[in-house]
Design an enzyme around this catalytic site. Structure first.
Site, short mmCIF file in Angstrom:
data_model
loop_
_atom_site.label_atom_id
_atom_site.label_comp_id
_atom_site.label_asym_id
_atom_site.label_seq_id
_atom_site.Cartn_x
_atom_site.Cartn_y
_atom_site.Cartn_z
N HIS A 1 0.82 -1.22 0.00
CA HIS A 1 0.00 0.00 0.00
C HIS A 1 0.85 1.27 0.00
O HIS A 1 0.56 2.24 0.72
CB HIS A 1 -0.96 0.01 1.18
N HIS B 1 -9.72 1.26 1.14
CA HIS B 1 -9.54 0.08 1.98
C HIS B 1 -10.57 0.06 3.12
O HIS B 1 -10.22 -0.24 4.27
CB HIS B 1 -8.12 0.06 2.55
N GLU C 1 -11.53 -4.49 -2.44
CA GLU C 1 -10.65 -3.41 -2.89
C GLU C 1 -10.53 -3.46 -4.41
O GLU C 1 -9.89 -4.35 -4.97
CB GLU C 1 -9.28 -3.55 -2.23
#
Length: 356
Positions: A111, A182, A320
């Site tokens: 991420h 998220h 996601e």
């Protein structure tokens, strides 16, 4: 009965890295309210009426900025980037040059690295009753990524009970980009047990198996005759504990689905989840080619949410929308390259309704 309400905006007023943080509220004419924070350009709460008309908060999160800063799970509701999901060994090569992102997930960069977009205070350009725009300029070399990247994330709440998220980005050097939200969802209500009873459907004939470090092996596998087959509605927990090498590697579902092409124009649902308890249905529509299903496998009980209840394993699911993990190192995957003069654009919609 749990009485859900939005957090107090005063508890989100804080100074962080020289910027002020806030809580922003959107509302529509059908009883849906959404709370957003500029720290991480994140979703804090989504209150939707259940089958009895009771407002139900379907997103995990916290009541103050301090709790977000102290949380064990740092990705609650965030805009994840500059590269969502995993990059193997934190490195990739672009136009002959190798770039290094400090690993923060075993050997992988996850991420966008430890100080990715989730850990930044975004600026707000526009806030109305039904929409809020956030923007952030990521410096050339930030977290190791090349290029100055200007990013905008727009949230819009419609009277059709849709939360529309639009992403846009431009760069001054060739770079890679993969943006997602998220949010951790529990359609029973946040903190109200696990999500294993939720019915889930994903419009994907294939998914990406992973190696021991949860990096895709590169070869999609058909979901047919595997625990990963959600082409027809089934409970999330139906197959989650069956003996399976891939489920073992993810400690549950933590895999990217290759969405069928006809659902990658944000016109038809790519995935749908339903809570039998509340009757709340959530459709996910997107322009992205992939969808990561994550079943809260590493929620540990350390975090207590907005109702004061510990978030335990499988206490939420994530859907996601994204490009595929490790795409910069896998030339057969859809490209995540963004060059100067190009505009990255993506849209995802969370649409809420009631199953009678």
């Amino acid at each position: 009965m749990t009485h859900y309400r939005l957090p107090n905006a005063r508890d989100f007023e804080h100074q962080l890295a020289g910027k002020s943080t806030h809580l922003i509220t959107l509302e529509n004419n059908r009883g849906v309210t959404v709370a957003l924070a500029d720290f991480g350009a994140r979703i804090v709460s989504i209150l939707v009426p259940d089958k009895l008309g009771n407002p139900t908060d379907v997103v995990l999160g916290f009541n103050s900025i301090q709790e977000y800063l102290a949380a064990d799970e740092v990705y609650h509701g965030v805009t994840a980037g500059r590269f969502a999901n995993r990059i193997a060994n934190g490195r990739f090569t672009l136009e002959g040059e190798t770039f290094y992102i400090t690993p923060n997930n075993g050997p992988n960069a996850l991420h966008g690295g430890a100080n990715g977009f989730h850990n930044r205070v975004w600026d707000r350009r526009v806030v109305y009753k039904e929409k809020a725009d956030f923007y952030y300029v990521s410096a050339d070399g930030e977290e190791g990524f090349p290029g100055k990247l200007s990013v905008m994330v727009k949230y819009r709440l419609t009277d059709n009970n849709e939360l529309v998220i639009t992403y846009r980005a431009e760069t001054d050097k060739p770079t890679v980009i993969n943006l997602t939200n998220h949010a951790f969802f529990n359609l029973n209500g946040e903190g109200n047990g696990n999500v294993l009873d939720h019915l889930l459907q994903i419009q994907a004939d294939a998914y990406l198996p992973v190696d021991a470090h949860q990096i895709p092996t590169g070869v999609p596998e058909r979901v047919e005759n595997t625990p990963f087959d959600f082409r027809k509605f089934k409970p999330i927990g139906q197959d989650i504990n069956v003996p399976d090498d891939q489920l073992a590697k993810g400690n549950g579902y933590d895999h990217n689905y290759v969405l069928n092409r006809d659902v990658t124009t944000a016109q038809l649902p790519a995935a749908t989840a339903i809570s039998p308890l509340t009757g709340i249905r959530m459709d996910v529509l997107t322009t992205e080619p992939g969808l990561q299903l994550y079943t809260g496998n590493f929620l540990s009980g350390k975090d207590k949410g907005k109702q004061g209840v510990s978030y335990e394993k499988h206490g939420a699911f994530c859907l996601e929308t994204q490009h595929f993990p490790d795409s910069p190192n896998q030339p057969d995957f859809p490209s995540t390259l963004l060059s100067p003069g190009q505009v990255f654009q993506s849209e995802t919609v969370y649409r809420f309704s009631i199953v009678k």
